[in-house]
Scaffold this motif. Structure first.
Motif, PDB file in Angstrom:
ATOM      1  N   GLY A 225       0.811  -1.212   0.000  1.00 37.42           N
ATOM      2  CA  GLY A 225       0.000   0.000   0.000  1.00 37.42           C
ATOM      3  C   GLY A 225       0.845   1.263   0.000  1.00 37.42           C
ATOM      4  O   GLY A 225       0.533   2.235  -0.694  1.00 37.42           O
ATOM      5  N   VAL A 226       1.925   1.245   0.757  1.00 34.14           N
ATOM      6  CA  VAL A 226       2.814   2.410   0.803  1.00 34.14           C
ATOM      7  C   VAL A 226       3.495   2.601  -0.545  1.00 34.14           C
ATOM      8  O   VAL A 226       3.588   3.724  -1.053  1.00 34.14           O
TER       9      VAL A 226
ATOM     10  N   GLN B  63       0.987   4.002  -2.929  1.00 36.35           N
ATOM     11  CA  GLN B  63       0.763   5.427  -2.635  1.00 36.35           C
ATOM     12  C   GLN B  63       1.921   6.267  -3.152  1.00 36.35           C
ATOM     13  O   GLN B  63       1.705   7.337  -3.721  1.00 36.35           O
TER      14      GLN B  63
ATOM     15  N   ARG C 180       1.476   6.716  -6.764  1.00 38.32           N
ATOM     16  CA  ARG C 180       0.407   7.694  -7.064  1.00 38.32           C
ATOM     17  C   ARG C 180       0.905   9.119  -6.866  1.00 38.32           C
ATOM     18  O   ARG C 180       0.616  10.007  -7.673  1.00 38.32           O
ATOM     19  N   VAL C 181       1.650   9.350  -5.806  1.00 35.36           N
ATOM     20  CA  VAL C 181       2.183  10.688  -5.555  1.00 35.36           C
ATOM     21  C   VAL C 181       3.162  11.065  -6.666  1.00 35.36           C
ATOM     22  O   VAL C 181       3.137  12.179  -7.180  1.00 35.36           O
TER      23      VAL C 181
ATOM     24  N   ARG D 121       1.540  12.263  -9.999  1.00 34.87           N
ATOM     25  CA  ARG D 121       0.736  13.490 -10.049  1.00 34.87           C
ATOM     26  C   ARG D 121       1.291  14.429 -11.109  1.00 34.87           C
ATOM     27  O   ARG D 121       2.502  14.567 -11.266  1.00 34.87           O
TER      28      ARG D 121
ATOM     29  N   GLU E 284       6.408  14.507   0.641  1.00 34.07           N
ATOM     30  CA  GLU E 284       5.561  13.343   0.872  1.00 34.07           C
ATOM     31  C   GLU E 284       6.240  12.066   0.387  1.00 34.07           C
ATOM     32  O   GLU E 284       6.192  11.036   1.054  1.00 34.07           O
TER      33      GLU E 284
ATOM     34  N   LEU F  32       7.175   8.705   2.472  1.00 30.64           N
ATOM     35  CA  LEU F  32       6.706   7.386   2.062  1.00 30.64           C
ATOM     36  C   LEU F  32       7.858   6.420   1.807  1.00 30.64           C
ATOM     37  O   LEU F  32       7.740   5.225   2.049  1.00 30.64           O
TER      38      LEU F  32
ATOM     39  N   LYS G 278      -0.901   7.072   8.091  1.00 30.80           N
ATOM     40  CA  LYS G 278      -1.431   7.142   6.731  1.00 30.80           C
ATOM     41  C   LYS G 278      -2.586   6.177   6.517  1.00 30.80           C
ATOM     42  O   LYS G 278      -3.473   6.441   5.732  1.00 30.80           O
ATOM     43  N   THR G 279      -2.552   5.015   7.191  1.00 33.15           N
ATOM     44  CA  THR G 279      -3.576   4.005   6.968  1.00 33.15           C
ATOM     45  C   THR G 279      -4.731   4.097   7.951  1.00 33.15           C
ATOM     46  O   THR G 279      -5.723   3.406   7.804  1.00 33.15           O
TER      47      THR G 279
END
Length: 128
Positions: free
Chosen positions: A69-70, A73, A76-77, A80, A88, A92, A126-127
């Motif tokens: 998940g990290v 994420q 995804r960051v 952007r 961020e 992460l 975060k979760t």
């Protein structure tokens, strides 16, 4: 704070690590000994020891999912539009620092423990 090249390198390495972790856990889960212990009724010391081992294996799977998940994420960051959020991403990818500290020779156990603790705290936040 990490530079873009460092972020991309860390993401590539984490993707490789994630694949290895998942493959190793799946191999362990499908091992005939594990399957046997999951299927037979155990009693006494054997039952207690297998319950503890099964709990640790289940915890490894949970931590693996959290790790995935990290990494997702972070991707995804990074994806952007415009300038990536380096602060961020650095947070992460902090787990990479913990990994490097744990696998250095000689290992600075105190620094590695602090890095792992900081990483776990960040993941929990975060979760949650």
């Amino acid at each position: 704070m990490l530079a873009i090249a460092e972020v991309d390198h860390a993401l590539a390495r984490l993707d490789a690590d994630r694949g290895e972790i998942t493959a190793n856990l799946a191999e362990l889960e499908h091992h005939p000994g594990v399957r046997f212990l999951d299927e037979v009724p155990l009693t006494g010391v054997s039952a207690a020891r297998w319950a503890a081992a099964r709990a640790r294996l289940d915890r490894l799977w949970a931590e693996s999912r959290m790790f995935e998940g990290v990494v997702a994420q972070a991707h995804r960051v990074r994806a952007r539009p415009g300038a990536p959020e380096l602060t961020e991403l650095t947070e992460l990818l902090r787990c990479r620092r913990a990994y490097e500290l744990l696998h250095s020779t000689p290992c600075d156990l105190a620094a590695a423990t602090r890095a792992v603790t900081e990483y776990q705290r960040a993941i929990t936040e975060k979760t949650a």
